[in-house]
Design an enzyme around this catalytic site. Structure first.
Site, PDB file in Angstrom:
ATOM      1  N   GLU A 194     -43.359  50.449  49.081  1.00  0.00           N
ATOM      2  CA  GLU A 194     -42.881  49.235  49.697  1.00  0.00           C
ATOM      3  C   GLU A 194     -41.740  49.189  50.167  1.00  0.00           C
ATOM      4  O   GLU A 194     -40.582  48.559  50.010  1.00  0.00           O
ATOM      5  CB  GLU A 194     -43.061  48.016  48.544  1.00  0.00           C
ATOM      6  CG  GLU A 194     -44.285  47.535  48.172  1.00  0.00           C
ATOM      7  CD  GLU A 194     -44.311  46.521  47.144  1.00  0.00           C
ATOM      8  OE1 GLU A 194     -43.280  45.988  46.557  1.00  0.00           O
ATOM      9  OE2 GLU A 194     -45.072  45.816  47.286  1.00  0.00           O
ATOM     10  N   GLU A 278     -51.905  47.645  47.165  1.00  0.00           N
ATOM     11  CA  GLU A 278     -51.839  46.942  45.874  1.00  0.00           C
ATOM     12  C   GLU A 278     -52.212  45.440  46.388  1.00  0.00           C
ATOM     13  O   GLU A 278     -51.855  45.037  47.158  1.00  0.00           O
ATOM     14  CB  GLU A 278     -50.075  46.841  45.861  1.00  0.00           C
ATOM     15  CG  GLU A 278     -49.727  48.078  45.096  1.00  0.00           C
ATOM     16  CD  GLU A 278     -48.361  47.765  44.721  1.00  0.00           C
ATOM     17  OE1 GLU A 278     -47.964  46.762  44.324  1.00  0.00           O
ATOM     18  OE2 GLU A 278     -47.532  48.840  44.742  1.00  0.00           O
TER      19      GLU A 278
HETATM   20  C1  GAL Z   1     -45.039  45.653  44.116  1.00  0.00           C
HETATM   21  C2  GAL Z   1     -44.408  47.029  43.591  1.00  0.00           C
HETATM   22  C3  GAL Z   1     -45.340  47.541  42.308  1.00  0.00           C
HETATM   23  C4  GAL Z   1     -45.053  46.215  41.085  1.00  0.00           C
HETATM   24  C5  GAL Z   1     -45.487  45.117  41.703  1.00  0.00           C
HETATM   25  C6  GAL Z   1     -45.371  44.076  40.703  1.00  0.00           C
HETATM   26  O1  GAL Z   1     -44.207  44.881  44.760  1.00  0.00           O
HETATM   27  O2  GAL Z   1     -44.874  47.791  44.641  1.00  0.00           O
HETATM   28  O3  GAL Z   1     -44.462  48.406  42.001  1.00  0.00           O
HETATM   29  O4  GAL Z   1     -43.712  46.234  41.189  1.00  0.00           O
HETATM   30  O5  GAL Z   1     -45.071  44.561  42.820  1.00  0.00           O
HETATM   31  O6  GAL Z   1     -45.828  43.949  39.667  1.00  0.00           O
END
Ligand code: GAL
Length: 958
Positions: A194, A278
């Site tokens: 990110e 994600e």
């Molecule tokens: C995303 C990040 C993950 C985790 C997730 C929230 O932004 O890439 O590592 O932090 O949010 O659980």
């Protein structure tokens, strides 16, 4: 099949088709000439050896499950639900206690993890950072990085030199398991995490540097990103840069309030597949939060149904869900905001059980794999609809013309029940009102999405359309077996094309049929499993249609063996299927229901190694009843206790402690006075840290202390010359403690004893080097007196040169008991006082409770056990829980919400002696410890075998 009897080299179809059962892990024999594979991607999808694949992936963090055999359990459970891939963060700090020191053994053996993934036929998206976020201490940065004044996550050469040290190590491991080289199942490598700063100075150079390093370290799989298309061209450009989405956010306290679906389609980057490295699979929960059951409701099966299908309808061909198994931020791995459990409300719970979302993930996951045209789609015209409350987001495959109609409420948050008819054109035929049967409709039952297929080749037969959803289909023993589903009690309509009227045999249930103009129309109501066999001259291949209601559909497992597909109905879990010759070997788990039905082209069927006595069914399957699990009995725990904290006593010998004498700090927190007191500067990065301050000022009337623990669960307690001064708790730890009259000794050595705790370092999401925010005491000044205080401090034994290298850099803090082995199995506690729980404490301080208990759980069963603490939430104490020396939880009685601590098998011994040690910090008199018990989270007769994780016990004098 035992692992060592199989070749390590897993290629193409075999990779996905021949997983093996859990077994002991000898060193694999390297294969001399691995065959290489192609990994390509274009504007539609990933292609493996030229074949398009839909990547249905689940996030899993090995550092949150310290028991390697359970990695296999999780990956088997994922694979069984249709996850053909897993996305894995590798946490730098988990492997590196000190600069230049790295550990990849035991629970840190990432070669073993990647071997298991390949053996189970699960592709891997490797995400080694160097920064990972992940709600893990420092966002995955090593704790020693708090002592490096570098600009994190930038092109600062000093930072890059340190990051390269990690990347070289972890890349070498990942490189050994690449699908492209024929050595494993890693198909993609994510660079950084990110990192949205594509237009900031140095950001592109940083990304380019990491890419160059990865390539230099032998990474050949596509380099991808989750940087929301910040790196699609120019310096630092990645092969594909996808999207991270958490559309519901992280407030689980209002789990029924939904936010609208995002439209991923507008995010498409030309010539890149639409991917979500994600997408929300749950949510984390803070200290004092509503608890993970609420997060599981917020991100429930209905969320999956509406949101994940929306992504499919937007054309996404790689979806990774964060998390599918969250696990435990054991030891001191949690960030300050979060408690120990990282259950995440995910499809597989922290205790390795199935949440309702697991079934929905499975229904959709199976669909993405069975329907090949889904991997190459373009937006298409919606069907005509006769109800404005419902919309159709349509796609089609430009080569096969298969249509995908995603129906959802126009207001994606709507909870209403609405019905609709479609005006559909399929291969030149127009169906003005689908379903055609009078008095029927397609219904969305509250929050729900449905993907309906039209113009699809179901084997050699054309499925004109179905108002039931397709879960899977396969050629099994000469016929096509298709599993379709809908809500129980709702009507369904399926139309198949045939040149002449086929023979329709209803084997089970009620189905009406109609034949006109080459269309065979079947009408039915979903309920249980309705079975229809269709055959005849107009049908190139007989079709067995299994029409299930949603729940019944989820009882089916599909596996693809090297010798063809297998469909199994029943069992709690089908872990592995291997079909060779005339024998089908199945292995998995059974709870209290032993009924099983198998659709396979085979003679003999074995379950967990034993031949089953099966009877043929009219559906052409075989049915049997398998042995069920035995109930388990857990012992009540008996306890001994011992008071601790000699550091409180003025005469305690602290001459070996570290003197706080630094005048400069690497922290981003500015010291208000010198010397620097921050614990990290002295190499103490985890858990409890004691300070002892010596002063002579006779006139002192009190002391002002400031400390930072991080987050809401912070705490400080202070004593003067053995007398308790008080405690502060919470986010802001500042207080002037007044000395009791007569407590200060004039002209003599006065000792302040201060107990602090580091609840984890901040993540560095915004790359402000927030991991370097101070921990421990930050300021101390006497009131009334003028003399200086000389401070000494003490944390985990050895500091960065930790003593317990097996449990590693996050397991322990600096309590006297920890430093003296009280947390370890074998510590001689016979002299301790017998105790019964709940217990009350009459004074502030630290008390340890130990219980040694023998478990004799049924062999051949996978039992998941947790430790529960129950108490009245007004009692002021905190507890740190060790099981066989492993720190499995931090508990704050007044704050919660966590009261249940699942203990991974392998840490807990289901057939032997276990030592539970709980260090209680009473922040006031009136603390103590509540009732502590072992609870059964689920126990199944299972093929899973879990070895104990070797770890040292207490040795006198060490
Ligand atoms: C995303 C990040 C993950 C985790 C997730 C929230 O932004 O890439 O590592 O932090 O949010 O659980």
């Amino acid at each position: 099949m035992a692992r060592w009897t199989r070749p390590l080299l897993l290629t193409g179809a075999a990779l996905l088709a021949t997983p093996c059962v859990a077994a002991p892990t000898p060193t694999p024999t390297p294969t001399p000439t691995p065959a290489s594979h192609r990994i390509d991607l274009d504007g539609y999808s990933f292609k493996l050896d030229g074949k398009r694949v839909y990547i249905w992936s689940g996030e899993f963090h090995p550092y949150r499950l310290p028991s390697p055999d359970l990695w296999r359990d999780i990956l088997q459970k994922m694979k069984a639900a249709g996850f053909n891939a897993t996305s894995i963060y590798f946490s730098w700090g988990y492997h590196s206690p000190a600069q230049d020191v790295y550990d990849f053994t035991g629970v840190r053996d990432m070669d073993r993890l990647l071997d298991i993934a390949a053996e189970e036929g699960v592709y891997v998206i490797a995400r080694p950072g160097p920064y990972i976020n992940a709600e893990v201490d420092s966002g995955g940065f090593p704790l020693w990085l708090t002592r490096q004044a570098v600009r994190n996550r930038s092109d600062d050469p000093a930072y890059l030199a340190l990051a390269d040290e990690w990347m070289a190590k972890i890349d070498a491991i990942i490189a050994r398991h690449q699908y492209s080289d024929g050595r494993g199942s890693v198909i993609a490598y994510q660079v950084e995490n990110e990192y949205y700063r594509g237009d900031q100075p140095g950001a592109r150079a940083y990304m380019e540097h990491l890419k160059t390093q990865a390539t230099a370290h032998g990474i050949t799989v596509p380099l991808i990103g989750n940087h929301d298309a910040n790196f699609v061209s120019g310096t630092g450009a990645l092969k594909v840069d996808g999207w991270d989405y958490y559309p519901q956010g992280f407030d689980c306290s209002h789990p029924d309030v939904w936010k609208p679906v995002p439209d991923m389609a507008i995010k498409r980057v030309p010539d890149q597949p639409l991917i979500t490295p994600e997408f929300q699979g749950g949510a984390f929960d803070p200290w004092g939060g509503p608890g993970y059951a609420k997060c599981a409701t917020l991100i429930n099966d209905r969320f999956a149904s509406v949101f994940y299908k929306q992504n499919i309808a937007a054309g996404a061909t790689l979806q990774n869900f964060y998390m599918v198994y969250g696990g435990t931020s054991w030891g001191w791995q949690a960030i300050p905001q979060n408690y120990t459990s990282y259950d995440y409300g995910a499809a597989i719970t922290e205790g390795r059980q199935f949440d309702a979302k697991y079934a929905e993930d499975k229904r959709i996951g199976y669909f993405t794999h069975a329907v090949a045209p889904l991997t190459m789609t373009v937006g298409a015209r919606s069907a005509g609809l006769d109800n404005e409350a419902i919309i159709d987001v349509a796609r089609r495959n430009p080569e096969t013309d298969t249509q995908f109609h995603y129906l959802r409420h126009a207001d994606s948050t709507a909870n209403a029940t609405d019905s609709v008819h479609l005006d559909l054109s399929v291969a030149g035929h127009r169906y003005k009102r689908v379903p055609q049967a009078p008095d029927t409709a397609i219904t969305l039952n509250g929050r729900q999405g449905k993907i309906l297929l039209a113009g699809y080749a179901l084997g050699p037969t054309t499925l004109v359309y179905s108002t039931s959803e397709l879960m899977t289909h396969a050629l099994i023993a000469g016929r096509e077996v298709a599993l379709i589903y809908g809500d129980a009690g709702q009507p369904g309509e399926t139309v198949l094309r045939a040149t002449t009227r086929p023979t329709v045999e209803v084997l089970d249930g009620t189905v009406a049929q109609d034949w006109s103009n080459g269309d065979l129309r079947l009408n039915y109501t979903h309920g249980g499993v309705t079975r229809v066999r269709i055959s005849g001259a107009g049908f190139a291949r007989p079709l067995l249609l299994l029409i299930a209601d949603k729940d019944a559909a989820a009882t089916f497992w599909r596996r693809d063996t090297a010798a063809g597909a297998v469909l199994v109905r029943g069992t709690h879990l089908l872990r592995v299927a291997t079909l060779s010759g005339n024998t089908l070997d199945l292995s998995g788990d059974i709870g209290s229901d032993g009924a099983v039905e198998v659709f396979a082209d085979t003679g003999t069927v074995r379950w967990n190694g034993a031949t089953i006595h099966a009877r043929p069914t009219p559906s052409g399957s075989i049915a049997a009843t398998l042995p069920t699990a035995r109930p388990i009995k857990l012992p009540a725990l008996t306890w001994r206790m011992h008071d601790e904290a000699p550091e409180i006593e003025p005469g305690f010998d602290d001459s070996e402690w570290t003197t706080a004498d630094r005048t400069v700090t690497t922290s981003i927190t500015k010291p208000e006075a010198l010397p620097v007191l921050f614990a990290d500067d002295y190499g103490f990065h985890t858990g409890n840290i004691w300070y002892r301050g010596h002063f002579q000022a006779g006139g002192a009337t009190g002391v002002t202390l400031k400390a930072i623990s991080g987050g809401k669960a912070g705490a400080v307690s202070a004593w003067l010359n053995g007398q308790f001064l008080g405690s502060v708790q919470g986010e802001t730890l500042e207080k002037t403690f007044t000395f009791p009259a007569g407590a200060v000794k004039a002209g003599a050595d006065n000792v302040l004893s201060v107990l602090t705790v580091n609840m984890g370092h901040e993540e560095d999401y915004d790359d402000g080097s927030d991991n370097r925010t101070a921990r421990g005491l930050t300021f101390a000044a006497l009131s009334g007196g003028t003399g200086p205080i000389t401070w000494l401090l003490q944390g985990v034994r050895g500091g960065e040169a930790m003593v317990d290298t097996v449990r590693g850099p996050m397991n322990n803090g600096g309590l006297f008991g920890e430093r003296s082995g009280w947390s370890l199995p074998g510590f001689p506690d016979r002299g301790w006082q017998p105790a019964s729980l709940p217990a009350s404490a009459t004074k502030a301080g630290v008390t340890w409770y130990r219980s040694t208990t023998r478990l004799a759980l049924p062999k051949g069963q996978d039992s998941s056990i947790a430790l529960d603490i129950t108490d009245d939430a007004t009692r002021p104490y905190r507890a740190t829980i060790f099981v066989n020396g492993w720190q499995m939880g931090n508990y704050v009685n007044q704050l919660g919400p966590q009261h249940r601590f699942p203990i991974p098998t392998g840490i807990l011994n289901p057939n032997g002696i276990n030592t539970i040690a709980i260090a209680v910090w009473n922040t006031q008199a009136g603390g103590g410890l509540g009732r502590v018990s072992l609870v059964d989270l689920g126990s199944y007769k299972s093929s899973l075998r879990v070895a104990m994780v070797p770890s040292p016990g207490y040795k006198a004098g060490e």
